[in-house]
Motif scaffolding. Sequence first.
Motif, PDB file in Angstrom:
ATOM      1  N   GLY B 101       0.893  -1.213  -0.017  1.00 60.91           N
ATOM      2  CA  GLY B 101       0.170   0.173   0.090  1.00 60.91           C
ATOM      3  C   GLY B 101       0.826   1.210   0.113  1.00 60.91           C
ATOM      4  N   GLY B 102       2.004   1.137   0.816  1.00 58.58           N
ATOM      5  CA  GLY B 102       2.840   2.374   0.768  1.00 58.58           C
ATOM      6  C   GLY B 102       3.354   2.487  -0.448  1.00 58.58           C
ATOM      7  N   LEU B 103       4.037   1.607  -1.250  1.00 62.26           N
ATOM      8  CA  LEU B 103       4.459   1.602  -2.615  1.00 62.26           C
ATOM      9  C   LEU B 103       3.570   2.349  -3.486  1.00 62.26           C
ATOM     10  CD1 LEU B 103       6.810  -1.412  -2.888  1.00 62.26           C
ATOM     11  CD2 LEU B 103       7.623   0.623  -2.716  1.00 62.26           C
ATOM     12  N   GLY B 104       2.221   1.652  -3.428  1.00 62.27           N
ATOM     13  CA  GLY B 104       1.191   2.532  -4.270  1.00 62.27           C
ATOM     14  C   GLY B 104       0.953   3.813  -4.041  1.00 62.27           C
ATOM     15  N   LEU B 105       0.846   4.315  -2.925  1.00 59.54           N
ATOM     16  CA  LEU B 105       0.610   5.695  -2.550  1.00 59.54           C
ATOM     17  C   LEU B 105       1.893   6.438  -3.211  1.00 59.54           C
ATOM     18  CD1 LEU B 105      -0.940   5.413   0.902  1.00 59.54           C
ATOM     19  CD2 LEU B 105      -2.204   6.144  -1.164  1.00 59.54           C
ATOM     20  N   LEU B 106       3.130   5.846  -2.728  1.00 58.79           N
ATOM     21  CA  LEU B 106       4.395   6.620  -3.256  1.00 58.79           C
ATOM     22  C   LEU B 106       4.278   6.848  -4.645  1.00 58.79           C
ATOM     23  CD1 LEU B 106       6.895   7.698  -2.054  1.00 58.79           C
ATOM     24  CD2 LEU B 106       8.004   5.549  -2.605  1.00 58.79           C
ATOM     25  N   PHE B 107       3.671   5.807  -5.531  1.00 66.95           N
ATOM     26  CA  PHE B 107       3.583   5.888  -6.966  1.00 66.95           C
ATOM     27  C   PHE B 107       2.697   7.024  -7.145  1.00 66.95           C
ATOM     28  CE2 PHE B 107       1.145   4.769 -10.850  1.00 66.95           C
ATOM     29  CZ  PHE B 107       2.153   4.578 -11.842  1.00 66.95           C
ATOM     30  N   GLY B 139      -4.263   9.121 -16.681  1.00 68.80           N
ATOM     31  CA  GLY B 139      -5.314   9.418 -15.410  1.00 68.80           C
ATOM     32  C   GLY B 139      -6.047   8.175 -15.190  1.00 68.80           C
ATOM     33  N   CYS B 140      -6.534   7.654 -16.122  1.00 70.11           N
ATOM     34  CA  CYS B 140      -7.276   6.422 -16.119  1.00 70.11           C
ATOM     35  C   CYS B 140      -6.598   5.231 -15.195  1.00 70.11           C
ATOM     36  CB  CYS B 140      -7.695   5.657 -17.382  1.00 70.11           C
ATOM     37  SG  CYS B 140      -9.182   4.622 -17.262  1.00 70.11           S
ATOM     38  N   HIS B 144      -7.175   3.606 -11.487  1.00 65.01           N
ATOM     39  CA  HIS B 144      -7.145   2.321 -11.242  1.00 65.01           C
ATOM     40  C   HIS B 144      -6.044   2.050  -9.811  1.00 65.01           C
ATOM     41  CE1 HIS B 144      -9.413   1.881 -14.755  1.00 65.01           C
ATOM     42  NE2 HIS B 144      -9.751   0.408 -14.449  1.00 65.01           N
ATOM     43  N   VAL B 145      -5.071   2.638 -10.073  1.00 64.72           N
ATOM     44  CA  VAL B 145      -4.171   2.119  -8.839  1.00 64.72           C
ATOM     45  C   VAL B 145      -4.641   2.791  -7.437  1.00 64.72           C
ATOM     46  CG1 VAL B 145      -1.907   3.095  -7.993  1.00 64.72           C
ATOM     47  CG2 VAL B 145      -2.075   2.460 -10.366  1.00 64.72           C
ATOM     48  N   LEU B 146      -5.385   3.833  -7.659  1.00 69.30           N
ATOM     49  CA  LEU B 146      -6.226   4.341  -6.405  1.00 69.30           C
ATOM     50  C   LEU B 146      -6.993   3.589  -6.029  1.00 69.30           C
ATOM     51  CD1 LEU B 146      -6.325   7.047  -4.568  1.00 69.30           C
ATOM     52  CD2 LEU B 146      -8.121   7.702  -5.986  1.00 69.30           C
ATOM     53  N   SER B 147      -8.134   3.060  -6.763  1.00 66.86           N
ATOM     54  CA  SER B 147      -9.105   2.064  -6.365  1.00 66.86           C
ATOM     55  C   SER B 147      -8.319   0.792  -5.976  1.00 66.86           C
ATOM     56  CB  SER B 147      -9.851   1.736  -7.568  1.00 66.86           C
ATOM     57  OG  SER B 147      -9.286   1.289  -8.385  1.00 66.86           O
ATOM     58  N   ALA B 148      -7.086   0.431  -6.563  1.00 66.28           N
ATOM     59  CA  ALA B 148      -6.461  -0.875  -5.893  1.00 66.28           C
ATOM     60  C   ALA B 148      -6.076  -0.619  -4.588  1.00 66.28           C
ATOM     61  CB  ALA B 148      -5.159  -1.052  -7.062  1.00 66.28           C
ATOM     62  N   VAL B 149      -5.404   0.491  -4.327  1.00 66.52           N
ATOM     63  CA  VAL B 149      -4.819   0.969  -2.789  1.00 66.52           C
ATOM     64  C   VAL B 149      -6.094   1.004  -2.090  1.00 66.52           C
ATOM     65  CG1 VAL B 149      -4.116   2.853  -1.671  1.00 66.52           C
ATOM     66  CG2 VAL B 149      -2.783   2.139  -3.821  1.00 66.52           C
ATOM     67  N   THR B 176      -4.962  -9.478  -4.860  1.00 64.71           N
ATOM     68  CA  THR B 176      -3.657  -9.680  -5.483  1.00 64.71           C
ATOM     69  C   THR B 176      -3.876  -9.589  -7.276  1.00 64.71           C
ATOM     70  OG1 THR B 176      -2.912 -11.090  -3.768  1.00 64.71           O
ATOM     71  CG2 THR B 176      -1.599 -11.311  -5.621  1.00 64.71           C
ATOM     72  N   ILE B 177      -4.905 -10.499  -7.676  1.00 63.44           N
ATOM     73  CA  ILE B 177      -5.015 -10.596  -9.153  1.00 63.44           C
ATOM     74  C   ILE B 177      -5.318  -8.997  -9.519  1.00 63.44           C
ATOM     75  CG2 ILE B 177      -6.579 -11.432 -10.833  1.00 63.44           C
ATOM     76  CD1 ILE B 177      -7.211 -13.548  -9.002  1.00 63.44           C
ATOM     77  N   TYR B 178      -5.946  -8.436  -8.847  1.00 67.35           N
ATOM     78  CA  TYR B 178      -6.338  -6.883  -9.333  1.00 67.35           C
ATOM     79  C   TYR B 178      -5.063  -6.017  -9.378  1.00 67.35           C
ATOM     80  CZ  TYR B 178      -8.994  -2.577 -10.135  1.00 67.35           C
ATOM     81  OH  TYR B 178      -9.383  -1.420 -10.690  1.00 67.35           O
ATOM     82  N   TRP B 179      -4.402  -6.172  -8.281  1.00 67.81           N
ATOM     83  CA  TRP B 179      -3.093  -5.391  -8.268  1.00 67.81           C
ATOM     84  C   TRP B 179      -2.123  -5.878  -9.145  1.00 67.81           C
ATOM     85  CZ3 TRP B 179      -2.244  -1.544  -4.467  1.00 67.81           C
ATOM     86  CH2 TRP B 179      -1.022  -0.921  -4.650  1.00 67.81           C
ATOM     87  N   ILE B 180      -2.086  -7.015  -9.522  1.00 66.55           N
ATOM     88  CA  ILE B 180      -1.004  -7.440 -10.389  1.00 66.55           C
ATOM     89  C   ILE B 180      -1.414  -7.000 -11.832  1.00 66.55           C
ATOM     90  CG2 ILE B 180       0.072  -9.547 -11.721  1.00 66.55           C
ATOM     91  CD1 ILE B 180       1.112  -9.315  -8.761  1.00 66.55           C
ATOM     92  N   PHE B 181      -2.988  -7.003 -12.168  1.00 65.53           N
ATOM     93  CA  PHE B 181      -3.055  -6.325 -13.352  1.00 65.53           C
ATOM     94  C   PHE B 181      -2.648  -4.937 -13.383  1.00 65.53           C
ATOM     95  CE2 PHE B 181      -6.451  -3.853 -15.424  1.00 65.53           C
ATOM     96  CZ  PHE B 181      -6.374  -4.374 -16.522  1.00 65.53           C
ATOM     97  N   VAL B 182      -3.073  -4.191 -12.394  1.00 66.55           N
ATOM     98  CA  VAL B 182      -2.577  -2.769 -12.546  1.00 66.55           C
ATOM     99  C   VAL B 182      -1.064  -2.475 -12.692  1.00 66.55           C
ATOM    100  CG1 VAL B 182      -2.810  -0.753 -10.708  1.00 66.55           C
ATOM    101  CG2 VAL B 182      -4.576  -1.989 -11.191  1.00 66.55           C
TER     102      VAL B 182
END
Lengths: 91, 196
Positions: B101-107, B139-140, B144-149, B176-182
């Motif tokens: 989650g931290g890495l996603g927020l950093l991204f 942006g799209c 998706h990253v935001l919704s995954a976070v 995990t499946i959704y995160w790997i897709f993103v």
Amino acid sequence: MHKLFWRSWQAKTCYTKVLWAAVLIFVIFIVPMSVEACPACKTLDDPIGKGFNWSILFLMAMPFTVFGLIGGTVYLHYRRANRKPTDEETI
Amino acid sequence: MTQNSPEIQERQPLSNARLGVLVLLGAETMLFSGLIGTFLVFRVGNVTWPPPSHIGIELPRAITGINTVLLLLSGYTMFQARRAIQKDNLKQLRNWLLLTGGLGLLFLGVQGSEWVQLIRNGLTLQSGVYGGIFYVLIGCHAVHVLSAVIWLFIVFGMAMAGRFSADRYIGVDTCTIYWIFVVALWPILYVLVYLS
């Protein structure tokens, strides 16, 4: 309808079948000399035409990729679940 | 035990939840395919890219490259989180989820700061085809990253409540499946939009 076609096809001689196959090959490979993915783009040298062609080819491939991947995943899961245990696993 | 009980679903070769996420990802793939198709029309259709009206504007390739590595790393940490719950290690699951989650927020943070800089340089949604397709496509993905976070932090909350075990981890699995897709989608967009 297809039964009628099949019966008449079976009744045809070998010579006629070869002739039909030759006509089919002619129509498929000879008549359409050049085919473009985008019928609206008249010249392939035009950058916009190229852009549309690449885009259409990409979009055309995606549904097959998506269905293939989902279908493949479902198939693999079911195959793994139905796999018979090996001798090592049963021991 | 009813047909839809979690115990029955866990024992199925492919649970309804996993299949549902796969179908969702199929729809998401088609959405991004449409956007990438649009990008290809403009990119291949223009001999000079960026178009002459945007020649002074440079996309931050190097920082985004580092950001790409961070996102790929988050894919690894998410995978480790899944492995942790498979070994029934709840503490490790929480740690890996938090790190992911931290890495996603950093991204998202780095990308947000890039956008602020680009808008200051004159690249906006209304500034033409280049700006329009850039912000819509990137942006799209950011949405998706935001919704995954958000999804990941819900799973983290469930992990904190001790809702997962080695036998019951479907929530972690679908996330995990959704995160790997993103994560897997981003390098494709990076190469297309930033490097092409």
